[in-house]
Scaffold this motif. Structure first.
Motif, mmCIF file in Angstrom:
data_model
loop_
_atom_site.group_PDB
_atom_site.id
_atom_site.type_symbol
_atom_site.label_atom_id
_atom_site.label_comp_id
_atom_site.label_asym_id
_atom_site.label_seq_id
_atom_site.Cartn_x
_atom_site.Cartn_y
_atom_site.Cartn_z
ATOM 1 N N ILE A 53 0.842 -1.193 0.000
ATOM 2 C CA ILE A 53 0.000 0.000 0.000
ATOM 3 C C ILE A 53 0.875 1.239 0.000
ATOM 4 N N GLN A 54 0.278 2.325 -0.425
ATOM 5 C CA GLN A 54 0.984 3.595 -0.420
ATOM 6 C C GLN A 54 0.179 4.596 0.394
ATOM 7 N N TYR A 55 0.895 5.271 1.276
ATOM 8 C CA TYR A 55 0.317 6.342 2.065
ATOM 9 C C TYR A 55 1.125 7.596 1.760
ATOM 10 N N GLU A 56 0.504 8.531 1.061
ATOM 11 C CA GLU A 56 1.186 9.733 0.581
ATOM 12 C C GLU A 56 2.459 9.320 -0.151
ATOM 13 N N GLU A 57 3.639 9.750 0.298
ATOM 14 C CA GLU A 57 4.888 9.373 -0.384
ATOM 15 C C GLU A 57 5.495 8.086 0.180
#
Length: 126
Positions: A53-57
């Motif tokens: 998953i990606q959270y912001e950068e």
């Protein structure tokens, strides 16, 4: 094969396993049996598939492990618990949403009546 067609095969396979093995076994046993049955049915299945998953950068590698991923479309979460909780449903809902899948199925093999232990979670499925 559509998500709904896959879910029908999952339900039938799970019911077969539930009838043959009954309740009270470890989740890993049901997972292996379901993996076997789905492969026999010609469905592409990945076990313990990691989800990034990606959270912001920030990129989180292997953030989650899905029990089974079918045809890269349907997420299965296998349980063998006395009662399914809101946490179990939220966990699957997150896998489906964060992985951008359209359907997830939560299957509790510890339910006396198999159909009462099955929950579908849809994400934009028509």
């Amino acid at each position: 094969m559509t998500e709904n067609e896959i879910s029908k095969i999952v339900f039938e396979s799970g019911l077969k396993i539930h009838r043959k093995l009954g309740i009270g076994l470890y989740e890993s046993i049901y997972e292996e049996c379901l993996f076997y049955e789905l492969k026999k049915a010609g469905i592409s299945v990945e076990k313990q598939k990691s989800l990034n998953i990606q959270y912001e950068e920030l990129f989180l590698e292997n953030a989650f492990r899905m029990d089974l991923l079918l045809e890269n479309k349907v997420v299965l979460e296998i349980k063998s618990v006395e009662v399914l909780t809101n946490f179990h449903a939220a966990q699957l809902k997150n896998y489906v949403r964060l992985g951008n899948f359209k359907l997830g199925m939560l299957i509790n093999f510890n339910s006396q009546l198999f159909k009462n232990g099955v929950m579908r979670i849809a994400n934009g499925l028509e």
